[in-house]
Design an enzyme around this catalytic site. Structure first.
Site, PDB file in Angstrom:
ATOM      1  CB  SER A   1      68.286  26.187  16.709  1.00 12.46           C
ATOM      2  OG  SER A   1      67.532  26.520  15.491  1.00 12.46           O
TER       3      SER A   1
ATOM      4  CE  LYS B   1      70.580  34.720  11.507  1.00 15.87           C
ATOM      5  NZ  LYS B   1      69.666  34.205   9.901  1.00 15.87           N
TER       6      LYS B   1
HETATM    7  P1  NDP Z   1      66.516  41.195  10.043  1.00 15.07           P
HETATM    8  O1  NDP Z   1      66.353  41.717  10.846  1.00 15.07           O
HETATM    9  O2  NDP Z   1      68.380  40.805   9.938  1.00 15.07           O
HETATM   10  O3  NDP Z   1      66.107  41.999   8.424  1.00 15.07           O
HETATM   11  C1  NDP Z   1      64.458  41.548   8.675  1.00 15.07           C
HETATM   12  C2  NDP Z   1      63.899  42.198   7.445  1.00 15.07           C
HETATM   13  O4  NDP Z   1      62.765  41.977   7.436  1.00 15.07           O
HETATM   14  C3  NDP Z   1      64.235  43.657   7.032  1.00 15.07           C
HETATM   15  O5  NDP Z   1      64.617  44.006   5.129  1.00 15.07           O
HETATM   16  C4  NDP Z   1      62.866  44.204   6.765  1.00 15.07           C
HETATM   17  O6  NDP Z   1      62.828  45.535   6.072  1.00 15.07           O
HETATM   18  C5  NDP Z   1      62.175  43.374   7.212  1.00 15.07           C
HETATM   19  N1  NDP Z   1      60.910  43.340   7.430  1.00 15.07           N
HETATM   20  C6  NDP Z   1      60.503  43.195   8.995  1.00 15.07           C
HETATM   21  N2  NDP Z   1      59.001  43.127   9.023  1.00 15.07           N
HETATM   22  C7  NDP Z   1      58.782  43.340   7.881  1.00 15.07           C
HETATM   23  C8  NDP Z   1      57.703  43.787   7.244  1.00 15.07           C
HETATM   24  N3  NDP Z   1      56.511  43.948   8.417  1.00 15.07           N
HETATM   25  N4  NDP Z   1      57.056  43.988   6.563  1.00 15.07           N
HETATM   26  C9  NDP Z   1      58.151  44.353   4.811  1.00 15.07           C
HETATM   27  N5  NDP Z   1      60.102  44.474   5.177  1.00 15.07           N
HETATM   28  C10 NDP Z   1      60.137  44.157   6.392  1.00 15.07           C
HETATM   29  O7  NDP Z   1      66.257  39.238   9.748  1.00 15.07           O
HETATM   30  P2  NDP Z   1      66.854  38.634   9.288  1.00 15.07           P
HETATM   31  O8  NDP Z   1      67.682  38.449   7.903  1.00 15.07           O
HETATM   32  O9  NDP Z   1      67.879  38.057  10.479  1.00 15.07           O
HETATM   33  O10 NDP Z   1      65.788  36.696   9.275  1.00 15.07           O
HETATM   34  C11 NDP Z   1      64.924  37.082   8.101  1.00 15.07           C
HETATM   35  C12 NDP Z   1      64.255  35.727   8.262  1.00 15.07           C
HETATM   36  O11 NDP Z   1      64.124  35.019   7.244  1.00 15.07           O
HETATM   37  C13 NDP Z   1      63.282  35.620   9.446  1.00 15.07           C
HETATM   38  O12 NDP Z   1      61.774  35.564   9.473  1.00 15.07           O
HETATM   39  C14 NDP Z   1      64.043  34.251   9.709  1.00 15.07           C
HETATM   40  O13 NDP Z   1      63.324  33.983  10.805  1.00 15.07           O
HETATM   41  C15 NDP Z   1      64.395  34.361   8.589  1.00 15.07           C
HETATM   42  N6  NDP Z   1      65.453  32.882   8.590  1.00 15.07           N
HETATM   43  C16 NDP Z   1      65.536  31.452   8.424  1.00 15.07           C
HETATM   44  C17 NDP Z   1      66.244  31.188   8.129  1.00 15.07           C
HETATM   45  C18 NDP Z   1      65.860  29.609   7.817  1.00 15.07           C
HETATM   46  O14 NDP Z   1      66.707  28.670   8.259  1.00 15.07           O
HETATM   47  N7  NDP Z   1      64.544  28.640   7.935  1.00 15.07           N
HETATM   48  C19 NDP Z   1      67.783  30.975   8.739  1.00 15.07           C
HETATM   49  C20 NDP Z   1      67.879  32.762   9.166  1.00 15.07           C
HETATM   50  C21 NDP Z   1      66.654  33.682   8.694  1.00 15.07           C
HETATM   51  P3  NDP Z   1      63.428  47.227   6.970  1.00 15.07           P
HETATM   52  O15 NDP Z   1      64.828  47.085   6.606  1.00 15.07           O
HETATM   53  O16 NDP Z   1      62.619  48.055   5.587  1.00 15.07           O
HETATM   54  O17 NDP Z   1      63.605  47.156   8.420  1.00 15.07           O
END
Ligand code: NDP
Length: 262
Positions: free
Chosen positions: A16, A63
């Site tokens: 970013s 977020k």
């Molecule tokens: P959050 O922290 O809000 O949520 C993370 C999610 O990932 C939860 O559902 C969590 O599950 C799950 N998770 C994390 N680690 C693991 C694992 N090892 N195995 C299985 N599930 C896992 O994150 P965000 O929603 O904000 O972001 C998610 C992804 O989206 C990130 O990788 C981020 O970089 C990407 N992103 C990309 C964007 C882009 O513009 N390309 C924009 C926004 C986000 P649980 O509930 O079980 O913990």
């Protein structure tokens, strides 16, 4: 000079700053964009004001905290409970969600898509599932743990954990988790993915800048793949419009920001 930053943890990988600084420079806008490692999401508002910022983007995992930190919310951000862009107007924080629109535009290239499986139930899944449903897609949510699924279930989505998942035939499967971002893990057990991926039309990952284990597996099954770069670009362009008070439009910003991806 206006000051902007991305808040997240981790944040060192983020593109970013480059994207936004190229736009400011390319359009002769007096702006500067940095990065801030925010460990405690509850301190988001305090840090934003302490650093004297005019706007921020928020990345994983803050977020939902960002949503709570705002004084005013755009109706879509309010509905989905996740904010990735905040603008400071006279000391009041205005929150927006540009991820969802960016994501929608990014998957536009896939044709005849109706049923979509989301792997993950975090802030990004929340906003993008809502906008996809608004657009007529049928979205199923599969998440590692139960807790985050409740709000999706309450909102009428079909939800599963790995333990109770009953796979169907999906058109698109999307990694909405951070699995593969910093490690080499798959977003769901391989046994589940091996049952789902062979019958989908394409696989999408929201992670950008690397080939995740999920996309590698998709390629193993010879599926078309797409990473999160376009989503990142499009959400960034929409955020940039807000940061510069709509002085410039999407078409002005796109060629400048795109240079960050060359
Ligand atoms: P959050 O922290 O809000 O949520 C993370 C999610 O990932 C939860 O559902 C969590 O599950 C799950 N998770 C994390 N680690 C693991 C694992 N090892 N195995 C299985 N599930 C896992 O994150 P965000 O929603 O904000 O972001 C998610 C992804 O989206 C990130 O990788 C981020 O970089 C990407 N992103 C990309 C964007 C882009 O513009 N390309 C924009 C926004 C986000 P649980 O509930 O079980 O913990």
């Amino acid at each position: 000079m206006k000051y902007f930053a991305i808040f997240g943890n981790p944040v060192s990988h983020s593109k970013s700053p480059l994207m936004h600084n190229l736009v400011f420079r390319g359009l002769n806008f007096k702006g500067c964009y940095g990065r801030y490692l925010l460990k405690d999401g509850k301190k988001l508002r305090e840090k934003f004001l302490e650093l004297g910022l005019d706007g921020i983007n928020i990345t994983v995992p803050h977020k939902e905290e960002a949503y709570l930190a705002c004084d005013h919310l755009d109706p879509f951000a309010k509905r989905v409970g996740a904010v990735n862009t905040i603008v400071n107007r006279d000391g009041k924080l205005y929150g927006y969600n540009t991820d969802a629109l960016g994501f929608l535009k990014a998957i536009d290239e896939f044709q005849d898509i109706k049923k979509v499986l989301f792997l993950g139930a975090g802030g990004t899944a929340r906003s993008t599932s809502s906008i996809l449903r608004d657009e007529g897609y049928i979205v199923t949510i599969l998440n590692r743990s139960e807790a985050r699924l409740k709000s999706f279930k309450d909102d009428g989505f079909e939800t599963y954990t790995f333990n109770d998942f009953i796979p169907e035939k999906y058109d698109l499967v999307i990694n909405m988790t951070s699995a593969g971002l910093e490690d080499d893990s798959l977003p769901a057990p391989k046994g589940i993915l091996d049952r789902v991926i062979p019958s989908v039309k394409a696989c999408v990952d929201v992670i950008y800048g690397k080939e995740t284990p999920f996309l590698k597996l998709a390629k193993f099954y010879s599926k078309p793949t797409k990473d999160g770069s376009d989503m990142l670009l499009y959400q960034g362009i929409i955020a940039s419009e807000y940061f510069m008070n709509n002085l410039y439009n999407f078409e002005d910003i796109e060629p400048k920001m795109k240079r960050a991806f060359n």
